[in-house]
Design an enzyme around this catalytic site. Structure first.
Site, PDB file in Angstrom:
ATOM      1  CD  GLU A   1      11.174  17.827 -12.367  1.00 57.96           C
ATOM      2  OE1 GLU A   1      10.166  18.134 -13.006  1.00 57.96           O
ATOM      3  OE2 GLU A   1      11.614  16.678 -12.319  1.00 57.96           O
TER       4      GLU A   1
ATOM      5  CB  CYS B   1      15.432  13.573  -3.799  1.00 57.70           C
ATOM      6  SG  CYS B   1      16.417  12.974  -5.158  1.00 57.70           S
TER       7      CYS B   1
ATOM      8  CB  CYS C   1      22.709  14.211 -16.212  1.00 52.67           C
ATOM      9  SG  CYS C   1      24.091  13.218 -15.641  1.00 52.67           S
TER      10      CYS C   1
ATOM     11  CB  CYS D   1      22.569   6.252 -16.934  1.00 54.66           C
ATOM     12  SG  CYS D   1      24.052   6.746 -16.051  1.00 54.66           S
TER      13      CYS D   1
ATOM     14  CB  CYS E   1      18.749   8.052 -16.032  1.00 54.39           C
ATOM     15  SG  CYS E   1      18.596   9.639 -15.219  1.00 54.39           S
TER      16      CYS E   1
ATOM     17  CB  CYS F   1      14.719   6.103  -8.371  1.00 56.38           C
ATOM     18  SG  CYS F   1      16.447   5.945  -8.630  1.00 56.38           S
TER      19      CYS F   1
HETATM   20 FE1  SF4 Z   1      23.037  11.332 -14.909  1.00 54.85          FE
HETATM   21 FE2  SF4 Z   1      20.819   9.900 -14.719  1.00 54.85          FE
HETATM   22 FE3  SF4 Z   1      23.176   8.674 -14.980  1.00 54.85          FE
HETATM   23 FE4  SF4 Z   1      22.547   9.943 -12.676  1.00 54.85          FE
HETATM   24  S1  SF4 Z   1      21.546   8.141 -13.524  1.00 54.85           S
HETATM   25  S2  SF4 Z   1      24.489  10.059 -13.782  1.00 54.85           S
HETATM   26  S3  SF4 Z   1      21.351  11.693 -13.474  1.00 54.85           S
HETATM   27  S4  SF4 Z   1      22.195  10.021 -16.505  1.00 54.85           S
END
Ligand code: SF4
Length: 345
Positions: free
Chosen positions: A91, A104, A111, A115, A118, A329
């Site tokens: 995206e 963006c 990923c 985190c 996220c 975000c």
């Molecule tokens: Fe990956 Fe999300 Fe952490 Fe960014 S915030 S490094 S996209 S898990």
């Protein structure tokens, strides 16, 4: 040999190809110009190359960009585009404002950094994007001509795919490509130090660090990377780098209720960032499924901002855009891929 896409290759990579075909030295620049300045969509359209050169190239290469397959529009004007990547999707979020328009872009499918706050991290990692797949999000954007800024803050950790990210940045900022000023591009990272060092020396683009907590033990609770590259080491690297007057380093700080929004955190941030010319962007947290974290209330966010500014740290609150289409975000995620994993939350 399987045919390869020319789109996304840097000038030096194109030069290797044209040398292999014994084409004149200037041909590589001509090809780059057709792809990145004139935005053609086939080798055949490169009409200042000889017919023979175009035929030879077409035996081993093709030129292809992929249009988006889906677009969602937010009530605030933000648009979220879904781009196909082989059998997967990424995206990109287009964010128009009064005086600027920002795209963006994503750098990976999913990923692996995990985190806690996220949604992309919850999707897991499905692969790196090539330089061409990163650039495709820009070149295939219907609003491309309106763009004033690009941020690498979409899906994925750019520094975990640093070589392809650097090649895409070279194309965007070089004379042979878009000739964009590096000041119009910001690359975000959670702080993968070896790649950051490479980025700082090989690019002039701005850098944004996902900080979210000044204290090692607490940051570790929401960002596993802290175990490998602690925040103090990241700050030491930044303090030892000469950013000059033009280049900017900023810190992203998502405000979590009762976790990182106290007086103690203001003190911790002030000590951590002391002596570093930087700015802090406070971000409102958009709740996602499967995390115990909650967003700070508006009053706390405003007071946090004022307190940091009073301590001499330039601090702003990032406007939240595209929340109703999950483009804000930390909310980017290819939902169709995620659906199967919902029961695991
Ligand atoms: Fe990956 Fe999300 Fe952490 Fe960014 S915030 S490094 S996209 S898990």
């Amino acid at each position: 040999m399987e045919k390869e896409n020319l789109f996304g290759k840097s000038l030096s990579e194109i030069k290797v190809i044209t040398d292999n075909y014994n084409l004149p030295g200037f041909t590589a620049k001509q090809i780059a110009s057709w792809m990145y300045q004139k935005n053609v969509s086939s080798i055949d359209e490169m009409t200042n190359l000889s017919k023979k050169a175009r035929e030879s190239l077409s035996n081993d290469f093709f030129l292809k960009k992929d249009n988006h397959t889906k677009c969602e529009s937010s009530s605030d004007g933000t648009k979220k585009y879904l781009f196909p990547i082989k059998d997967k999707f990424v995206e990109a979020a287009y964010i128009p404002e009064e005086d600027r328009s920002t795209l963006c872009v994503s750098s990976q499918v999913g990923c692996k950094m995990g985190c806690l706050f996220c949604l992309t991290g919850k999707q897991g990692y499905q692969g790196n994007l090539s330089s061409g797949e990163i650039l495709n999000q820009i070149y295939s954007l219907p609003e491309k001509e309106n763009l004033t800024n690009i941020v690498y803050m979409g899906m994925g950790e750019p520094m975990d795919n640093i070589d392809n990210v650097l090649t895409s940045l070279e194309t965007l900022t070089s004379e042979y490509g878009q000739a964009w000023s590096p000041k119009r591009i910001t690359v975000s990272t959670i702080g993968i130090i070896p790649s950051m060092e490479k980025f700082l020396t090989q690019s002039k683009c701005h850098l944004a660090i996902s900080l979210h907590n000044p204290f090692h033990e607490e940051r570790l609770k929401i960002m596993p990377i802290e175990n490998v590259y602690p925040i103090n080491d990241i700050i030491t690297l930044l303090k030892n780098h000469d950013f000059g007057r033009q280049r900017r380093v900023s810190f992203e700080y998502i405000m979590f209720k009762g976790f990182n929004d106290s007086q103690n955190h203001i003190k911790g941030l002030t000590q951590l960032l002391n002596g570093l010319r930087c700015r802090v962007n406070l971000i409102r947290f958009h709740s996602i499924p499967g995390t115990p974290l909650e967003g700070s209330d508006e009053k706390t966010i405003q007071e946090f901002k004022t307190a940091l500014n009073n301590k001499g740290i330039t601090t702003t609150i990032r406007a939240s855009r595209g929340q109703d289409i999950s483009a804000a975000c930390g909310m980017l995620s290819t939902k169709s891929l995620l659906k199967n994993q919902e029961k695991n939350y």
